[in-house]
Design an enzyme around this catalytic site. Structure first.
Site, PDB file in Angstrom:
ATOM      1  N   GLU A 223      37.092   6.158 -17.371  1.00  0.00           N
ATOM      2  CA  GLU A 223      36.432   7.443 -17.131  1.00  0.00           C
ATOM      3  C   GLU A 223      37.292   8.641 -17.506  1.00  0.00           C
ATOM      4  O   GLU A 223      37.712   9.426 -16.629  1.00  0.00           O
ATOM      5  CB  GLU A 223      36.008   7.557 -15.659  1.00  0.00           C
ATOM      6  CG  GLU A 223      35.020   6.515 -15.218  1.00  0.00           C
ATOM      7  CD  GLU A 223      34.434   6.779 -13.829  1.00  0.00           C
ATOM      8  OE1 GLU A 223      34.882   7.723 -13.156  1.00  0.00           O
ATOM      9  OE2 GLU A 223      33.513   6.037 -13.431  1.00  0.00           O
ATOM     10  N   GLU A 404      31.138  -0.660 -13.760  1.00  0.00           N
ATOM     11  CA  GLU A 404      31.054  -0.130 -12.392  1.00  0.00           C
ATOM     12  C   GLU A 404      29.624   0.269 -12.084  1.00  0.00           C
ATOM     13  O   GLU A 404      28.952   0.887 -12.910  1.00  0.00           O
ATOM     14  CB  GLU A 404      31.951   1.106 -12.195  1.00  0.00           C
ATOM     15  CG  GLU A 404      33.424   0.815 -12.139  1.00  0.00           C
ATOM     16  CD  GLU A 404      34.256   2.032 -11.763  1.00  0.00           C
ATOM     17  OE1 GLU A 404      33.736   2.922 -11.058  1.00  0.00           O
ATOM     18  OE2 GLU A 404      35.415   2.085 -12.191  1.00  0.00           O
TER      19      GLU A 404
HETATM   20  C1  FCB Z   1      34.402   5.740 -10.190  1.00  0.00           C
HETATM   21  C2  FCB Z   1      35.858   5.330 -10.262  1.00  0.00           C
HETATM   22  C3  FCB Z   1      36.215   4.280  -9.231  1.00  0.00           C
HETATM   23  C4  FCB Z   1      35.581   4.571  -7.898  1.00  0.00           C
HETATM   24  C5  FCB Z   1      34.094   4.771  -8.048  1.00  0.00           C
HETATM   25  C6  FCB Z   1      33.363   4.997  -6.766  1.00  0.00           C
HETATM   26  O1  FCB Z   1      34.250   6.993 -10.767  1.00  0.00           O
HETATM   27  O2  FCB Z   1      36.165   4.846 -11.535  1.00  0.00           O
HETATM   28  O3  FCB Z   1      37.611   4.204  -9.150  1.00  0.00           O
HETATM   29  O4  FCB Z   1      36.178   5.678  -7.336  1.00  0.00           O
HETATM   30  O5  FCB Z   1      33.871   5.873  -8.898  1.00  0.00           O
END
Ligand code: FCB
Length: 497
Positions: A223, A404
Protein backbone atom coordinates in the site's frame (compact mmCIF):
# COMPACT_ATOMS: atom_id res chain seq x y z
CA UNK A 1 -0.87 21.79 -7.61
CA UNK A 2 -4.38 22.99 -8.48
CA UNK A 3 -6.51 24.93 -6.11
CA UNK A 4 -8.98 22.07 -5.85
CA UNK A 5 -6.28 19.63 -4.85
CA UNK A 6 -4.69 22.04 -2.44
CA UNK A 7 -8.04 22.77 -0.80
CA UNK A 8 -8.84 19.11 -0.60
CA UNK A 9 -5.51 18.16 0.89
CA UNK A 10 -5.67 20.95 3.44
CA UNK A 11 -9.16 19.91 4.39
CA UNK A 12 -7.91 16.37 4.83
CA UNK A 13 -5.06 17.53 7.01
CA UNK A 14 -7.44 19.60 9.10
CA UNK A 15 -9.86 16.74 9.45
CA UNK A 16 -7.14 14.40 10.57
CA UNK A 17 -5.88 16.93 13.06
CA UNK A 18 -9.24 16.78 14.79
CA UNK A 19 -8.67 13.12 15.32
CA UNK A 20 -5.00 13.61 16.08
CA UNK A 21 -2.96 10.67 16.99
CA UNK A 22 -5.69 8.14 17.13
CA UNK A 23 -7.56 8.16 13.86
CA UNK A 24 -6.79 5.25 11.62
CA UNK A 25 -8.51 7.01 8.77
CA UNK A 26 -8.02 5.39 5.44
CA UNK A 27 -8.57 7.42 2.37
CA UNK A 28 -12.01 8.83 2.95
CA UNK A 29 -12.06 8.58 6.67
CA UNK A 30 -10.44 11.79 7.79
CA UNK A 31 -12.48 13.82 5.34
CA UNK A 32 -15.65 12.04 6.25
CA UNK A 33 -14.90 12.70 9.90
CA UNK A 34 -15.06 16.41 9.20
CA UNK A 35 -18.37 16.47 7.38
CA UNK A 36 -21.92 15.72 8.30
CA UNK A 37 -21.57 12.08 7.42
CA UNK A 38 -24.59 10.12 6.36
CA UNK A 39 -23.25 7.14 8.23
CA UNK A 40 -25.84 4.87 9.71
CA UNK A 41 -23.39 3.97 12.43
CA UNK A 42 -21.44 0.92 13.41
CA UNK A 43 -22.47 -2.13 11.51
CA UNK A 44 -21.26 -5.46 10.37
CA UNK A 45 -20.29 -7.01 13.65
CA UNK A 46 -23.60 -7.41 15.39
CA UNK A 47 -25.47 -8.72 12.41
CA UNK A 48 -26.09 -12.41 12.57
CA UNK A 49 -25.40 -14.24 9.33
CA UNK A 50 -28.54 -14.93 7.35
CA UNK A 51 -27.61 -18.56 6.82
CA UNK A 52 -25.74 -21.08 8.89
CA UNK A 53 -21.95 -20.95 8.51
CA UNK A 54 -20.91 -22.96 5.52
CA UNK A 55 -24.23 -22.51 3.78
CA UNK A 56 -24.99 -20.03 1.06
CA UNK A 57 -28.30 -18.45 0.12
CA UNK A 58 -28.15 -19.49 -3.54
CA UNK A 59 -26.56 -22.90 -3.42
CA UNK A 60 -22.89 -23.85 -3.40
CA UNK A 61 -20.27 -21.54 -4.85
CA UNK A 62 -17.19 -23.50 -5.80
CA UNK A 63 -13.90 -21.75 -6.43
CA UNK A 64 -11.37 -22.87 -9.05
CA UNK A 65 -9.35 -25.96 -8.14
CA UNK A 66 -6.20 -25.05 -6.17
CA UNK A 67 -7.62 -21.67 -5.20
CA UNK A 68 -5.18 -20.14 -2.73
CA UNK A 69 -7.20 -19.60 0.42
CA UNK A 70 -5.00 -17.66 2.79
CA UNK A 71 -4.55 -15.17 5.57
CA UNK A 72 -2.27 -12.17 5.92
CA UNK A 73 -0.20 -10.45 8.60
CA UNK A 74 2.67 -7.97 8.74
CA UNK A 75 5.88 -7.97 10.73
CA UNK A 76 5.50 -4.91 12.92
CA UNK A 77 1.90 -5.77 13.69
CA UNK A 78 2.57 -9.25 15.07
CA UNK A 79 6.23 -10.03 15.70
CA UNK A 80 7.17 -8.08 18.82
CA UNK A 81 10.77 -8.89 19.91
CA UNK A 82 11.57 -5.34 18.96
CA UNK A 83 15.06 -5.38 20.40
CA UNK A 84 16.05 -8.99 19.89
CA UNK A 85 18.64 -10.72 17.78
CA UNK A 86 20.08 -7.56 16.30
CA UNK A 87 16.89 -5.95 15.04
CA UNK A 88 17.29 -2.21 14.42
CA UNK A 89 14.68 0.46 14.99
CA UNK A 90 11.99 1.25 12.47
CA UNK A 91 9.98 4.39 11.94
CA UNK A 92 7.08 2.63 13.65
CA UNK A 93 9.13 2.09 16.81
CA UNK A 94 9.88 5.79 16.86
CA UNK A 95 6.33 6.80 16.04
CA UNK A 96 4.57 4.49 18.48
CA UNK A 97 6.93 5.51 21.27
CA UNK A 98 6.17 9.19 20.69
CA UNK A 99 3.51 10.28 23.20
CA UNK A 100 0.09 10.91 21.69
CA UNK A 101 0.70 9.10 18.43
CA UNK A 102 -1.14 5.84 19.07
CA UNK A 103 -4.23 4.93 21.02
CA UNK A 104 -3.31 4.29 24.67
CA UNK A 105 0.32 4.76 23.72
CA UNK A 106 0.36 1.22 22.36
CA UNK A 107 3.50 0.01 20.59
CA UNK A 108 4.57 -3.06 18.65
CA UNK A 109 7.23 -3.98 21.23
CA UNK A 110 5.49 -7.25 22.07
CA UNK A 111 2.48 -7.30 19.71
CA UNK A 112 1.30 -10.90 19.28
CA UNK A 113 4.76 -12.18 20.22
CA UNK A 114 4.86 -14.05 16.94
CA UNK A 115 8.66 -13.92 16.84
CA UNK A 116 8.68 -16.37 19.73
CA UNK A 117 5.42 -18.15 19.01
CA UNK A 118 5.73 -18.62 15.26
CA UNK A 119 5.74 -22.42 15.53
CA UNK A 120 2.43 -22.39 17.38
CA UNK A 121 1.08 -19.94 14.83
CA UNK A 122 2.21 -22.19 11.99
CA UNK A 123 0.29 -25.04 13.59
CA UNK A 124 -2.79 -22.83 13.75
CA UNK A 125 -2.46 -22.12 10.06
CA UNK A 126 -2.20 -25.81 9.33
CA UNK A 127 -5.25 -26.52 11.48
CA UNK A 128 -7.21 -23.93 9.51
CA UNK A 129 -6.15 -25.61 6.29
CA UNK A 130 -4.54 -22.45 4.88
CA UNK A 131 -3.00 -22.92 1.47
CA UNK A 132 -1.20 -19.60 1.41
CA UNK A 133 0.21 -17.32 4.09
CA UNK A 134 1.13 -13.73 3.40
CA UNK A 135 3.57 -12.22 5.88
CA UNK A 136 6.05 -9.38 5.72
CA UNK A 137 9.75 -9.21 6.40
CA UNK A 138 10.99 -6.60 8.83
CA UNK A 139 13.69 -4.70 6.97
CA UNK A 140 15.39 -3.56 10.22
CA UNK A 141 15.55 -7.17 11.37
CA UNK A 142 17.55 -7.98 8.26
CA UNK A 143 19.54 -4.75 8.02
CA UNK A 144 19.42 -2.89 11.32
CA UNK A 145 20.35 0.43 9.71
CA UNK A 146 18.78 -0.27 6.33
CA UNK A 147 21.95 -1.08 4.43
CA UNK A 148 25.07 -3.16 4.44
CA UNK A 149 25.82 -6.62 5.69
CA UNK A 150 22.66 -8.54 6.58
CA UNK A 151 21.93 -9.71 10.10
CA UNK A 152 22.09 -13.49 9.94
CA UNK A 153 19.83 -13.96 12.96
CA UNK A 154 17.13 -11.95 11.25
CA UNK A 155 17.46 -13.98 8.07
CA UNK A 156 17.37 -17.19 10.10
CA UNK A 157 14.03 -16.27 11.61
CA UNK A 158 12.42 -15.89 8.20
CA UNK A 159 14.06 -19.06 6.98
CA UNK A 160 12.57 -20.97 9.90
CA UNK A 161 9.18 -19.43 9.19
CA UNK A 162 9.28 -20.25 5.49
CA UNK A 163 10.53 -23.78 6.11
CA UNK A 164 7.77 -24.26 8.67
CA UNK A 165 5.20 -23.20 6.09
CA UNK A 166 6.52 -25.67 3.53
CA UNK A 167 6.53 -28.44 6.12
CA UNK A 168 2.84 -27.79 6.66
CA UNK A 169 1.98 -27.57 2.97
CA UNK A 170 1.35 -23.81 3.02
CA UNK A 171 2.69 -21.57 0.27
CA UNK A 172 4.68 -18.57 1.56
CA UNK A 173 3.94 -15.13 0.13
CA UNK A 174 6.47 -12.57 1.40
CA UNK A 175 5.98 -8.81 1.42
CA UNK A 176 9.27 -6.95 1.44
CA UNK A 177 8.02 -3.69 2.90
CA UNK A 178 5.00 -3.26 5.13
CA UNK A 179 5.81 0.24 6.42
CA UNK A 180 8.56 -0.50 8.96
CA UNK A 181 11.32 1.54 7.32
CA UNK A 182 14.63 1.41 9.22
CA UNK A 183 14.81 4.58 11.31
CA UNK A 184 18.39 5.14 10.15
CA UNK A 185 17.07 5.63 6.61
CA UNK A 186 14.37 7.97 7.84
CA UNK A 187 17.14 10.00 9.43
CA UNK A 188 18.64 10.57 6.00
CA UNK A 189 15.33 11.64 4.45
CA UNK A 190 13.36 8.40 4.28
CA UNK A 191 11.24 8.03 1.18
CA UNK A 192 11.77 11.69 0.31
CA UNK A 193 15.32 10.67 -0.49
CA UNK A 194 15.71 8.87 -3.81
CA UNK A 195 18.56 6.90 -2.33
CA UNK A 196 16.11 4.99 -0.11
CA UNK A 197 14.75 3.32 -3.24
CA UNK A 198 18.24 2.10 -4.07
CA UNK A 199 18.72 0.82 -0.52
CA UNK A 200 15.40 -1.01 -0.81
CA UNK A 201 16.56 -2.77 -3.96
CA UNK A 202 19.73 -3.93 -2.16
CA UNK A 203 17.72 -5.23 0.77
CA UNK A 204 15.35 -6.97 -1.65
CA UNK A 205 18.35 -8.58 -3.29
CA UNK A 206 19.53 -9.84 0.11
CA UNK A 207 16.15 -11.50 0.59
CA UNK A 208 16.03 -12.99 -2.90
CA UNK A 209 19.44 -14.56 -2.36
CA UNK A 210 18.52 -15.81 1.12
CA UNK A 211 15.05 -17.19 0.39
CA UNK A 212 14.63 -17.05 -3.36
CA UNK A 213 14.72 -20.82 -3.60
CA UNK A 214 11.75 -21.24 -1.26
CA UNK A 215 9.46 -18.21 -1.62
CA UNK A 216 7.26 -18.59 -4.71
CA UNK A 217 5.62 -15.14 -4.51
CA UNK A 218 7.14 -11.81 -3.47
CA UNK A 219 5.26 -8.58 -2.97
CA UNK A 220 7.26 -5.38 -3.08
CA UNK A 221 5.65 -2.45 -1.25
CA UNK A 222 2.48 -2.77 0.80
CA UNK A 223 0.00 0.00 0.00
CA UNK A 224 2.30 2.81 -1.12
CA UNK A 225 -0.77 5.05 -1.07
CA UNK A 226 -1.20 4.59 2.67
CA UNK A 227 2.36 5.75 3.29
CA UNK A 228 1.70 8.74 1.05
CA UNK A 229 -1.62 9.72 2.57
CA UNK A 230 -1.49 8.57 6.18
CA UNK A 231 2.23 9.08 6.64
CA UNK A 232 2.74 12.34 4.74
CA UNK A 233 -0.60 14.11 4.27
CA UNK A 234 -2.60 13.41 7.41
CA UNK A 235 0.36 12.44 9.54
CA UNK A 236 -1.33 9.87 11.72
CA UNK A 237 1.02 7.13 10.53
CA UNK A 238 4.80 7.11 10.69
CA UNK A 239 6.66 9.28 9.97
CA UNK A 240 3.84 11.60 10.99
CA UNK A 241 4.22 14.44 8.51
CA UNK A 242 1.58 16.75 7.06
CA UNK A 243 3.23 17.84 3.86
CA UNK A 244 1.36 17.13 0.59
CA UNK A 245 4.34 18.27 -1.46
CA UNK A 246 6.57 15.69 0.16
CA UNK A 247 3.81 13.10 -0.06
CA UNK A 248 3.84 12.75 -3.82
CA UNK A 249 7.61 12.82 -3.98
CA UNK A 250 7.42 9.88 -1.61
CA UNK A 251 4.89 8.24 -3.94
CA UNK A 252 7.38 8.42 -6.80
CA UNK A 253 10.22 6.99 -4.77
CA UNK A 254 8.05 4.16 -3.49
CA UNK A 255 7.09 3.33 -7.06
CA UNK A 256 10.72 3.47 -8.08
CA UNK A 257 11.66 1.18 -5.21
CA UNK A 258 9.03 -1.26 -6.39
CA UNK A 259 10.45 -1.32 -9.93
CA UNK A 260 14.04 -1.65 -8.76
CA UNK A 261 13.07 -4.62 -6.60
CA UNK A 262 11.34 -6.30 -9.54
CA UNK A 263 14.55 -5.90 -11.54
CA UNK A 264 16.62 -7.19 -8.63
CA UNK A 265 14.57 -10.38 -8.52
CA UNK A 266 15.14 -11.00 -12.21
CA UNK A 267 18.85 -10.24 -11.85
CA UNK A 268 19.20 -12.57 -8.88
CA UNK A 269 18.19 -15.54 -10.97
CA UNK A 270 15.69 -16.63 -8.30
CA UNK A 271 12.62 -18.22 -9.76
CA UNK A 272 9.76 -16.64 -7.82
CA UNK A 273 7.01 -14.36 -9.04
CA UNK A 274 6.72 -10.73 -7.95
CA UNK A 275 4.22 -7.90 -7.94
CA UNK A 276 2.98 -4.84 -6.05
CA UNK A 277 0.38 -4.87 -3.26
CA UNK A 278 -2.03 -1.99 -3.87
CA UNK A 279 -4.99 -0.92 -1.82
CA UNK A 280 -7.49 -0.03 -4.49
CA UNK A 281 -10.62 1.96 -3.80
CA UNK A 282 -13.47 1.90 -6.27
CA UNK A 283 -14.54 5.55 -6.58
CA UNK A 284 -18.14 6.46 -7.40
CA UNK A 285 -19.82 9.84 -7.89
CA UNK A 286 -21.88 10.74 -4.83
CA UNK A 287 -24.70 11.99 -7.09
CA UNK A 288 -25.45 12.11 -10.78
CA UNK A 289 -24.17 15.61 -11.51
CA UNK A 290 -21.49 16.21 -14.11
CA UNK A 291 -19.39 17.88 -11.40
CA UNK A 292 -19.41 14.76 -9.27
CA UNK A 293 -18.40 12.64 -12.26
CA UNK A 294 -15.48 14.96 -13.02
CA UNK A 295 -14.31 15.11 -9.41
CA UNK A 296 -14.59 11.33 -9.12
CA UNK A 297 -12.38 10.85 -12.13
CA UNK A 298 -9.58 12.90 -10.58
CA UNK A 299 -10.08 11.25 -7.22
CA UNK A 300 -9.70 7.89 -8.90
CA UNK A 301 -6.46 9.16 -10.39
CA UNK A 302 -5.01 9.86 -6.96
CA UNK A 303 -6.40 6.69 -5.41
CA UNK A 304 -5.81 4.11 -8.08
CA UNK A 305 -4.35 5.15 -11.42
CA UNK A 306 -1.29 6.88 -9.94
CA UNK A 307 -0.11 3.44 -8.86
CA UNK A 308 -1.74 1.17 -11.42
CA UNK A 309 -0.88 3.19 -14.54
CA UNK A 310 2.74 3.74 -13.61
CA UNK A 311 3.32 0.07 -12.93
CA UNK A 312 1.13 -1.49 -15.59
CA UNK A 313 1.15 1.15 -18.32
CA UNK A 314 4.48 2.88 -17.79
CA UNK A 315 3.04 6.38 -17.35
CA UNK A 316 1.65 8.49 -14.55
CA UNK A 317 -1.92 9.58 -15.28
CA UNK A 318 -2.00 12.91 -17.11
CA UNK A 319 -4.84 14.32 -15.06
CA UNK A 320 -3.01 13.71 -11.80
CA UNK A 321 0.24 15.16 -13.16
CA UNK A 322 -1.64 18.23 -14.40
CA UNK A 323 -3.36 18.59 -11.05
CA UNK A 324 -0.08 18.33 -9.15
CA UNK A 325 1.41 20.87 -11.52
CA UNK A 326 4.85 21.06 -13.16
CA UNK A 327 6.42 22.65 -10.11
CA UNK A 328 5.44 19.92 -7.70
CA UNK A 329 8.32 18.13 -6.03
CA UNK A 330 7.15 14.87 -7.50
CA UNK A 331 6.92 16.00 -11.10
CA UNK A 332 10.35 17.59 -10.85
CA UNK A 333 11.81 14.41 -9.38
CA UNK A 334 10.83 12.07 -12.21
CA UNK A 335 13.93 11.31 -14.27
CA UNK A 336 14.25 9.81 -17.74
CA UNK A 337 14.02 6.08 -17.46
CA UNK A 338 12.19 6.04 -14.11
CA UNK A 339 8.89 4.98 -15.62
CA UNK A 340 10.63 2.17 -17.48
CA UNK A 341 11.96 0.91 -14.16
CA UNK A 342 8.60 1.31 -12.43
CA UNK A 343 6.82 -0.57 -15.20
CA UNK A 344 9.25 -3.49 -15.27
CA UNK A 345 6.97 -6.43 -16.05
CA UNK A 346 5.38 -7.98 -12.97
CA UNK A 347 3.95 -11.47 -12.63
CA UNK A 348 0.86 -10.67 -10.63
CA UNK A 349 -1.03 -7.83 -8.99
CA UNK A 350 -2.04 -8.00 -5.35
CA UNK A 351 -5.29 -6.17 -4.61
CA UNK A 352 -6.34 -5.06 -1.13
CA UNK A 353 -9.95 -4.02 -0.87
CA UNK A 354 -11.69 -2.62 2.19
CA UNK A 355 -13.94 0.27 1.19
CA UNK A 356 -15.47 2.26 -1.63
CA UNK A 357 -15.27 6.06 -1.91
CA UNK A 358 -18.09 8.39 -2.93
CA UNK A 359 -17.05 11.78 -4.26
CA UNK A 360 -19.11 14.97 -4.49
CA UNK A 361 -18.85 17.67 -7.14
CA UNK A 362 -16.72 19.66 -4.68
CA UNK A 363 -14.22 16.83 -4.40
CA UNK A 364 -15.32 15.86 -0.90
CA UNK A 365 -16.23 12.37 0.16
CA UNK A 366 -19.45 11.14 1.71
CA UNK A 367 -20.50 7.88 3.24
CA UNK A 368 -23.22 5.83 1.66
CA UNK A 369 -22.93 2.60 3.59
CA UNK A 370 -22.61 1.61 7.21
CA UNK A 371 -19.08 1.79 8.56
CA UNK A 372 -17.25 -0.79 10.62
CA UNK A 373 -15.38 -0.14 13.86
CA UNK A 374 -12.79 1.43 11.57
CA UNK A 375 -14.63 4.61 10.65
CA UNK A 376 -12.89 4.79 7.28
CA UNK A 377 -14.38 1.46 6.19
CA UNK A 378 -17.79 1.40 4.53
CA UNK A 379 -19.10 -2.10 4.13
CA UNK A 380 -19.80 -2.62 0.46
CA UNK A 381 -19.06 -6.10 -0.92
CA UNK A 382 -20.00 -5.05 -4.46
CA UNK A 383 -16.89 -2.90 -4.40
CA UNK A 384 -14.83 -6.10 -4.45
CA UNK A 385 -16.52 -7.17 -7.67
CA UNK A 386 -16.18 -3.72 -9.17
CA UNK A 387 -12.50 -3.29 -8.42
CA UNK A 388 -11.48 -6.78 -9.57
CA UNK A 389 -13.41 -6.55 -12.84
CA UNK A 390 -12.19 -3.00 -13.42
CA UNK A 391 -8.55 -3.97 -13.06
CA UNK A 392 -8.98 -6.82 -15.53
CA UNK A 393 -10.90 -4.60 -17.95
CA UNK A 394 -8.44 -1.71 -17.84
CA UNK A 395 -5.12 -3.50 -17.40
CA UNK A 396 -5.56 -6.89 -19.07
CA UNK A 397 -5.52 -10.41 -17.74
CA UNK A 398 -2.68 -10.11 -15.26
CA UNK A 399 -3.07 -12.74 -12.51
CA UNK A 400 -4.66 -11.25 -9.41
CA UNK A 401 -4.48 -12.14 -5.76
CA UNK A 402 -6.48 -10.54 -3.00
CA UNK A 403 -3.90 -9.95 -0.29
CA UNK A 404 -6.11 -8.15 2.22
CA UNK A 405 -9.80 -7.94 3.02
CA UNK A 406 -11.39 -8.12 6.43
CA UNK A 407 -13.38 -6.48 9.19
CA UNK A 408 -12.63 -5.32 12.75
CA UNK A 409 -15.15 -6.52 15.31
CA UNK A 410 -15.54 -5.88 19.05
CA UNK A 411 -14.66 -9.50 19.77
CA UNK A 412 -15.00 -10.78 23.33
CA UNK A 413 -13.72 -13.99 24.78
CA UNK A 414 -16.81 -15.55 26.37
CA UNK A 415 -16.78 -17.48 29.61
CA UNK A 416 -17.15 -20.73 27.65
CA UNK A 417 -13.94 -19.93 25.80
CA UNK A 418 -15.50 -19.01 22.46
CA UNK A 419 -15.42 -15.82 20.41
CA UNK A 420 -18.60 -15.32 18.42
CA UNK A 421 -17.84 -12.98 15.51
CA UNK A 422 -20.92 -13.66 13.43
CA UNK A 423 -20.60 -10.30 11.68
CA UNK A 424 -17.14 -11.18 10.36
CA UNK A 425 -18.54 -14.37 8.86
CA UNK A 426 -21.24 -12.46 7.08
CA UNK A 427 -18.74 -9.88 5.84
CA UNK A 428 -16.39 -12.53 4.49
CA UNK A 429 -19.18 -14.55 2.94
CA UNK A 430 -20.43 -11.50 1.06
CA UNK A 431 -16.96 -10.55 -0.14
CA UNK A 432 -16.07 -14.12 -1.15
CA UNK A 433 -19.32 -14.23 -3.08
CA UNK A 434 -18.45 -10.99 -4.90
CA UNK A 435 -14.98 -12.35 -5.71
CA UNK A 436 -16.53 -15.57 -6.99
CA UNK A 437 -18.78 -13.60 -9.30
CA UNK A 438 -15.75 -11.71 -10.59
CA UNK A 439 -13.99 -15.01 -11.33
CA UNK A 440 -17.09 -16.27 -13.11
CA UNK A 441 -17.03 -13.12 -15.21
CA UNK A 442 -13.47 -13.75 -16.30
CA UNK A 443 -11.22 -12.25 -13.64
CA UNK A 444 -8.03 -14.32 -13.20
CA UNK A 445 -8.11 -14.31 -9.40
CA UNK A 446 -5.91 -17.02 -7.98
CA UNK A 447 -5.96 -16.52 -4.22
CA UNK A 448 -7.56 -14.61 -1.37
CA UNK A 449 -5.96 -13.64 1.93
CA UNK A 450 -8.15 -12.60 4.80
CA UNK A 451 -6.84 -9.73 6.91
CA UNK A 452 -5.81 -10.94 9.39
CA UNK A 453 -4.70 -14.29 10.72
CA UNK A 454 -4.25 -12.88 14.24
CA UNK A 455 -5.48 -9.91 16.21
CA UNK A 456 -2.61 -7.45 16.10
CA UNK A 457 -1.23 -3.94 16.49
CA UNK A 458 -3.48 -1.92 14.22
CA UNK A 459 -1.11 1.02 13.75
CA UNK A 460 -2.45 4.26 15.30
CA UNK A 461 -5.40 2.32 16.70
CA UNK A 462 -3.10 0.16 18.79
CA UNK A 463 -4.71 -3.02 20.05
CA UNK A 464 -8.23 -1.64 20.24
CA UNK A 465 -9.40 -2.96 16.90
CA UNK A 466 -9.41 -6.72 16.46
CA UNK A 467 -9.11 -7.87 12.85
CA UNK A 468 -8.05 -11.49 13.35
CA UNK A 469 -9.60 -14.82 12.57
CA UNK A 470 -7.76 -15.84 15.70
CA UNK A 471 -8.30 -14.02 18.98
CA UNK A 472 -5.16 -13.03 20.86
CA UNK A 473 -5.53 -12.69 24.62
CA UNK A 474 -2.68 -10.20 24.95
CA UNK A 475 -1.95 -10.62 28.69
CA UNK A 476 -1.35 -14.36 28.22
CA UNK A 477 -0.74 -14.42 24.44
CA UNK A 478 -3.16 -17.32 24.26
CA UNK A 479 -4.67 -17.86 20.81
CA UNK A 480 -8.35 -18.77 20.44
CA UNK A 481 -9.96 -19.56 17.10
CA UNK A 482 -12.93 -17.27 16.61
CA UNK A 483 -16.12 -18.62 15.13
CA UNK A 484 -15.04 -17.08 11.81
CA UNK A 485 -11.87 -19.19 11.87
CA UNK A 486 -13.91 -22.38 12.26
CA UNK A 487 -16.17 -21.20 9.46
CA UNK A 488 -13.21 -20.33 7.23
CA UNK A 489 -11.77 -23.80 7.75
CA UNK A 490 -15.01 -25.19 6.30
CA UNK A 491 -14.85 -22.81 3.35
CA UNK A 492 -11.31 -23.92 2.59
CA UNK A 493 -12.18 -27.61 2.98
CA UNK A 494 -15.16 -27.23 0.63
CA UNK A 495 -13.30 -24.86 -1.67
CA UNK A 496 -16.24 -22.53 -1.53
CA UNK A 497 -19.44 -21.51 0.17
C1 FCB B 1 -4.32 -2.18 5.64
C2 FCB B 1 -2.92 -2.48 6.11
C3 FCB B 1 -2.88 -3.56 7.18
C4 FCB B 1 -3.99 -3.38 8.18
C5 FCB B 1 -5.32 -3.27 7.49
C6 FCB B 1 -6.50 -3.16 8.41
O1 FCB B 1 -4.35 -0.91 5.07
O2 FCB B 1 -2.12 -2.88 5.03
O3 FCB B 1 -1.62 -3.54 7.77
O4 FCB B 1 -3.74 -2.26 8.95
O5 FCB B 1 -5.30 -2.15 6.64
Amino acid sequence: MSLLTRRRLLRRAAASATAAGVARAGLAGAVAAGIAASSTGLAGCDDAPDTAPGGAPDGPLRFPPDFGWGAATSAYQIEGAAKEDGRGESVWDTFSHTPGRTRNGDTGDVAADHYHRYAEDLDLMRDLGLRSYRFSISWPRVQADGSGKPNQRGLDFYRRLVDGLHERGIAPMATLFHWDLPQALQDTGGWENRDTAERFAEYADVMFRALGDRVPVWLTINEPKTVVQNGYIWGHHAPGQQDPGAAYLVAHHLQLAHGLAVRALRASGAGGRIGPALNLHPCYPADDTAEAATATRLYDGYENRLYLDSILKGAYPEDVLADLGPDSRMVRAVRDGDLAVISSPVDLLAVQYYTPIYVTGQGDTVRKWPTSEADWQQIYPEGMYDILTRVTRDYGRIPLTVTENGLPCPDRLAADGTVDDAGRIEFLRDHFTAAHRAIRDGVPLESYHVWSLLDNFEWAEGYEQRWGLVYVDYPTQRRVLKRSAHWYRTVIRDNGL
